[in-house]
Structures are given as C-alpha cells and as structure tokens.
Write an enzyme that holds these catalytic residues in place. Sequence first.
Site, short mmCIF file in Angstrom:
data_model
loop_
_atom_site.label_atom_id
_atom_site.label_comp_id
_atom_site.label_asym_id
_atom_site.label_seq_id
_atom_site.Cartn_x
_atom_site.Cartn_y
_atom_site.Cartn_z
N SER A 1 -3.14 10.30 5.68
CA SER A 1 -4.33 9.55 5.27
C SER A 1 -5.46 9.67 6.28
CB SER A 1 -3.98 8.07 5.09
OG SER A 1 -2.90 7.92 4.21
N1 SAH Z 1 2.02 7.32 5.53
C1 SAH Z 1 1.85 8.75 5.44
C2 SAH Z 1 1.05 9.15 4.20
C3 SAH Z 1 1.92 9.95 3.38
S1 SAH Z 1 1.38 10.51 1.82
C4 SAH Z 1 1.24 9.32 6.69
O1 SAH Z 1 0.90 8.56 7.61
O2 SAH Z 1 1.15 10.54 6.81
C5 SAH Z 1 2.58 9.71 0.80
C6 SAH Z 1 4.01 10.05 1.05
O3 SAH Z 1 4.77 9.22 0.16
C7 SAH Z 1 4.42 11.49 0.70
O4 SAH Z 1 5.09 12.06 1.78
C8 SAH Z 1 5.34 11.33 -0.50
O5 SAH Z 1 6.37 12.29 -0.57
C9 SAH Z 1 5.89 9.93 -0.27
N2 SAH Z 1 6.42 9.28 -1.46
C10 SAH Z 1 5.96 9.29 -2.73
N3 SAH Z 1 6.73 8.54 -3.53
C11 SAH Z 1 7.73 8.03 -2.75
C12 SAH Z 1 8.85 7.18 -3.00
N4 SAH Z 1 9.12 6.70 -4.21
N5 SAH Z 1 9.65 6.86 -1.95
C13 SAH Z 1 9.40 7.33 -0.71
N6 SAH Z 1 8.36 8.15 -0.42
C14 SAH Z 1 7.53 8.49 -1.44
#
Ligand code: SAH
Length: 219
Positions: A66
């Site tokens: 993000s």
């Molecule tokens: N907090 C992260 C942002 C990641 S983007 C950072 O600081 O980089 C969102 C992430 O959520 C992705 O890696 C995606 O694979 C994960 N995601 C999506 N659905 C999910 C679920 N149901 N359970 C766990 N992770 C999930």
Amino acid sequence: MDKKSLKYDRQREEMVHRQIESRGITDPNVLLAMRTVQRHLFVSEALMDQAYGDHPLPIGEQQTISQPYIVAEMTQALVLNKDDRVLEIGTGSGYQAAILAEIAFRVYTVERLYPIFVKARKLFDELRYYNVVTKYSDGTSGWSDESPFDAIMVTAGSPEIPQVLVNQLAIGGRMIIPVGDQYTQELVKIFKDEQGIHKSNLGGCRFVKLVGEYGWREL
Ligand code: SAH
C-alpha cells in the site's frame, strides 16, 4: 552504514514529512514507526528506489504494498496501545505488519498466497520481528484460536464486513476494513463495546481483493 542506506534514510524522512505529517497524521507512535521501518526492504531490488514514493507498488502475484499514507492512516485509526494484540488480514510484503509490530505487543498476520507468505516470513526473521506471528490461510475467517484481538486490520477490499472478524474483536476493540466493489472501497472503522458495534467512514480507497470464504470468491 553504507551510502545507499543513507540515501534511503533521507528519502524515508522526506516521505514522513511530506506525505504523512503534512497530511495530518499526528499519532507519535505511528510517525516513529514510519520513520523506523525500512520500507525499501519490503519491495524487490528493482523497485527499491521507488519505495518512498507517494503510491503503492507491485510485490508480485498481482498484489501490492500500500501507499505509505494509507498505511499510516489505517494504523492511526486503530489507536494502538503497546500491549495490544493485533490481527492483520493480508500480509503481502509484510510492511504494514512491521509498522504494527513497532507499536503493538504482538501482530498476527494471515496471507492466502503461498509465495507471498514465504517471502514475508523470511523477511520478519531477517529483520528480527519476533513479535510477528504468521499464518498461511484464508484470513476471512480470522484466527479464532488467538482471538479476541484488541485491533483487526484488513488490508484487502471486501464486499462486506465479515461477521466472523467482528466476533473475534474484543470489547473495546477497533477494526479497520476497506468495503466496496472491486474497483473502489470505503475505509470503514468499527468500534465494539458492550452495546454492539459502531461504524464510521474514513473515506475512499482502492485495495486488491480480499479473496476467501467470507470475501470475494475469486481473484
Ligand atoms: N498489508 C500488505 C498489503 C498487501 S495487499 C502490505 O503491507 O504489503 C493484500 C494482500 O492480501 C495480498 O497479499 C493478498 O494475497 C492478501 N489476501 C487477499 N485475500 C486474503 C485472504 N482471504 N486471507 C489472507 N490474505 C489475503
């Protein structure tokens, strides 16, 4: 300390000043965490020079780290104490979890994509974030064994608020989750007390999809 690291230190200071403080983030713990965590280590080497820019960046598997401001905004919204246990859904690069780990007692973070999970786990070890606990699974059903949590942060966009997550929030707990369609969402804050839950809206945002049993059914 080498030259490159000094360069990133300067870029990070500028990021906090221009993107975080000047846009109204005031929680001293959040500002300190944003000054401390070396964001460039959470992206691939090819993107390190862009790590302190005012935007999200790709981290592989069609996922993103993000934008710095949204990380700070969501973290501040959780009003964290140093003895709080926090659940994060969507580990991704691990950057948000590291920010939370600088402030709270322990962070439980869940990721559903294996290559991303493995990379983040390795990084937490290398950077000695011993208070970050990771799990490879569908986070839409939370982490019941470790619940209730003082705070829950969902870092992927959900069609609605998963009730299971609300159930895993402690009384007095705060939760932040992007809710909407796959193109645009509203950042919703939930506060839980004896009376029930109270919702407020923090504005628009855009996240990748939360995929799972209580989120979107597919990518
Ligand atoms: N907090 C992260 C942002 C990641 S983007 C950072 O600081 O980089 C969102 C992430 O959520 C992705 O890696 C995606 O694979 C994960 N995601 C999506 N659905 C999910 C679920 N149901 N359970 C766990 N992770 C999930």
